[in-house]
Design an enzyme around this catalytic site. Structure first.
Site, PDB file in Angstrom:
ATOM      1  N   ASP A  90      -4.734  -4.382  -4.605  1.00 54.43           N
ATOM      2  CA  ASP A  90      -4.075  -3.471  -2.855  1.00 54.43           C
ATOM      3  C   ASP A  90      -5.338  -2.733  -2.335  1.00 54.43           C
ATOM      4  O   ASP A  90      -6.380  -2.896  -3.091  1.00 54.43           O
ATOM      5  CB  ASP A  90      -3.089  -2.468  -3.183  1.00 54.43           C
ATOM      6  CG  ASP A  90      -3.783  -1.574  -4.805  1.00 54.43           C
ATOM      7  OD1 ASP A  90      -4.586  -1.241  -4.939  1.00 54.43           O
ATOM      8  OD2 ASP A  90      -2.970  -0.997  -4.507  1.00 54.43           O
ATOM      9  N   GLY A  92      -5.954  -0.184  -1.711  1.00 50.53           N
ATOM     10  CA  GLY A  92      -6.391   1.693  -1.943  1.00 50.53           C
ATOM     11  C   GLY A  92      -6.571   2.401  -1.076  1.00 50.53           C
ATOM     12  O   GLY A  92      -6.072   3.623  -1.204  1.00 50.53           O
ATOM     13  N   ASP A 144      -4.321  -0.439   5.053  1.00 52.54           N
ATOM     14  CA  ASP A 144      -3.756   0.176   6.086  1.00 52.54           C
ATOM     15  C   ASP A 144      -2.934   1.726   6.369  1.00 52.54           C
ATOM     16  O   ASP A 144      -3.482   2.465   5.923  1.00 52.54           O
ATOM     17  CB  ASP A 144      -1.788  -1.059   6.394  1.00 52.54           C
ATOM     18  CG  ASP A 144      -1.270  -0.167   3.889  1.00 52.54           C
ATOM     19  OD1 ASP A 144      -2.104  -0.403   3.739  1.00 52.54           O
ATOM     20  OD2 ASP A 144      -0.120  -0.303   4.360  1.00 52.54           O
ATOM     21  N   GLN A 189       4.426  -2.931   8.215  1.00 54.93           N
ATOM     22  CA  GLN A 189       4.248  -0.789   8.218  1.00 54.93           C
ATOM     23  C   GLN A 189       6.151  -0.268   9.735  1.00 54.93           C
ATOM     24  O   GLN A 189       6.656  -1.397  10.068  1.00 54.93           O
ATOM     25  CB  GLN A 189       3.376   0.367   8.537  1.00 54.93           C
ATOM     26  CG  GLN A 189       2.326   0.312   7.839  1.00 54.93           C
ATOM     27  CD  GLN A 189       2.812   0.860   6.774  1.00 54.93           C
ATOM     28  OE1 GLN A 189       4.114   1.457   6.264  1.00 54.93           O
ATOM     29  NE2 GLN A 189       2.457   0.438   5.073  1.00 54.93           N
ATOM     30  N   GLY A 215       5.473   0.901   3.030  1.00 49.89           N
ATOM     31  CA  GLY A 215       6.258   2.067   3.392  1.00 49.89           C
ATOM     32  C   GLY A 215       7.402   2.006   2.761  1.00 49.89           C
ATOM     33  O   GLY A 215       7.982   3.051   3.909  1.00 49.89           O
ATOM     34  N   ASP A 265       6.026  -5.701  -7.496  1.00 47.90           N
ATOM     35  CA  ASP A 265       5.124  -4.992  -8.544  1.00 47.90           C
ATOM     36  C   ASP A 265       5.551  -3.666  -8.536  1.00 47.90           C
ATOM     37  O   ASP A 265       6.904  -3.389  -7.847  1.00 47.90           O
ATOM     38  CB  ASP A 265       3.642  -4.567  -8.054  1.00 47.90           C
ATOM     39  CG  ASP A 265       3.285  -3.950  -6.795  1.00 47.90           C
ATOM     40  OD1 ASP A 265       2.721  -2.384  -7.618  1.00 47.90           O
ATOM     41  OD2 ASP A 265       4.325  -3.820  -5.568  1.00 47.90           O
ATOM     42  N   CYS A 308      11.298  -6.935 -30.253  1.00 46.28           N
ATOM     43  CA  CYS A 308      12.995  -6.993 -30.597  1.00 46.28           C
ATOM     44  C   CYS A 308      12.766  -7.900 -31.639  1.00 46.28           C
ATOM     45  O   CYS A 308      13.609  -8.033 -33.283  1.00 46.28           O
ATOM     46  CB  CYS A 308      13.821  -7.531 -29.607  1.00 46.28           C
ATOM     47  SG  CYS A 308      14.078  -5.862 -28.329  1.00 46.28           S
TER      48      CYS A 308
END
Length: 371
Positions: A90, A92, A144, A189, A215, A265, A308
């Protein structure tokens, strides 16, 4: 980057994303490796045990420590972390806003102070791309202007105009660099204001490798979030991947897949794991609870995850209570397996044109019981 759509079931999409370091089947969930690793796990866990092909790393954190030039000198993120799949990083911007506590927004970038030592830094659209080039990210996000919700209409309009301007500057800069293995995604956005979302799409150039819906999950209701996704996703280019940033719960992910989103994510599976919450197909359980002290069964019957197949709830209960580090690894392996299997099964259902029935059955069972 090559993105091939293989099937569409109503609005749900299944595809293949061909990146420099891996081929990624979509829909895809990306585990979050903020510092270049998923907390408590290493590259072998991600590749050999979980089979993850694409993980997220954080530009802000890697820039501040150890520094992008250090990573570049050591061969880029893939060699540094010994992860042979792909990385999305991303921009940052979110961390600059959320961690520094002292941010100054300017027309040409963001001035912020490091949360580590208080040093001053300036992120511009070109600067964050240069950092991500040094990291050798497979997918890079543009800088952004983020807005928490609720927000005044004037602030939303300011945000989308600035974000679109920065995105378009980033695209021009990226084209000059001629780096085909580093793909660039734009971010849409506009909060939950549908006209603002439409304007954001309209102002953002169409030459990006993919598009993110940003956003959201920042204070709005689930209904508002889903309405925004339902409005925004169809406005994006059909032949490019669509990424919903930072979302979310199993319900959120399946709902967003049904609305045409391809990539996700979230820190939820690993953060919840470390805090004693484990995901099962019958709902979440809290492994710290007393009834599990003598429970000799796995977290979930018929689960094929590493934990498991080997350990009981009683053992994980003990490890959590004893604050053993091994607990975080086993719990994280289970929760990530749950998420990765969920989107894999969702993909198979789309390919077989039965996604809505899969989603209905999954959620009915998931909501049946939590402990």
């Amino acid at each position: 980057m090559d993105f091939q759509l293989q099937a569409i079931d109503k609005h749900a999409r299944a595809g293949l994303l061909n990146l420099a370091h891996s081929q990624v089947a979509t829909p895809v969930f990306m585990p979050v490796g903020t510092q270049g690793c998923i907390k408590s796990l290493d590259a072998m866990d991600m590749q050999e045990i979980l089979g993850a092909k694409l993980i997220l790393a954080n530009t802000y954190h890697m820039y501040l420590r150890p520094g992008e030039k250090v990573v570049e000198q050591l061969g880029g993120l893939h060699r540094f972390a010994q992860f042979h799949g792909s990385f999305l990083t991303d921009s940052g911007g979110f961390q600059a806003f959320s961690l520094s506590g002292n941010v100054k927004l300017q027309e040409d970038g963001i001035v912020f102070k490091s949360h580590i030592d208080g040093s001053k830094h300036f992120f511009t659209p070109a600067k964050v791309l240069d950092i991500q080039y040094s990291l050798n990210s497979d997918i890079m996000m543009v800088l952004d202007d983020l807005v928490g919700l609720p927000a005044p209409l004037k602030r939303l309009e300011e945000s989308i105009k600035r974000s679109a301007k920065w995105a378009n500057l980033s695209l021009e800069y990226h084209k000059e660099k001629n780096r085909p293995n580093n793909n660039l995604f734009a971010i849409i956005q506009g909060g939950t204001h549908l006209k603002m979302r439409s304007l954001s799409v309209e102002l953002t150039h169409k030459g990006f490798d993919g598009y993110a819906i940003g956003g959201l999950a920042v204070g709005e209701s689930v209904d508002e979030m889903l309405e925004t996704i339902a409005h925004t996703a169809p406005l994006l280019p059909k032949d490019k991947p669509r990424y919903l940033m930072g979302v979310g719960t199993p319900e959120n992910i399946l709902d967003a897949i049904s609305l045409g989103v391809d990539m996700f994510d979230c820190v939820m599976p690993t953060r919840n794991a470390r805090n004693a919450t484990l995901f099962t197909h019958s709902g979440k359980i809290s492994i710290k609870n007393a009834p599990y002290k003598l429970d000799n069964t796995p977290i979930e019957e018929n689960c094929a995850c590493y934990a498991c197949k080997r350990y009981s709830k009683a053992y994980l209960h003990h490890l959590f209570r004893a604050k053993e580090l091994t607990y975080a690894r086993l719990a994280s392996l289970h929760n990530l397996h749950f998420y990765l299997e969920m989107v894999k099964n969702a993909r198979n259902a789309i390919l077989e044109k039965r996604f809505l029935s899969f989603k209905k059955e999954f959620l009915e069972k998931y909501h049946s019981c939590s402990h």
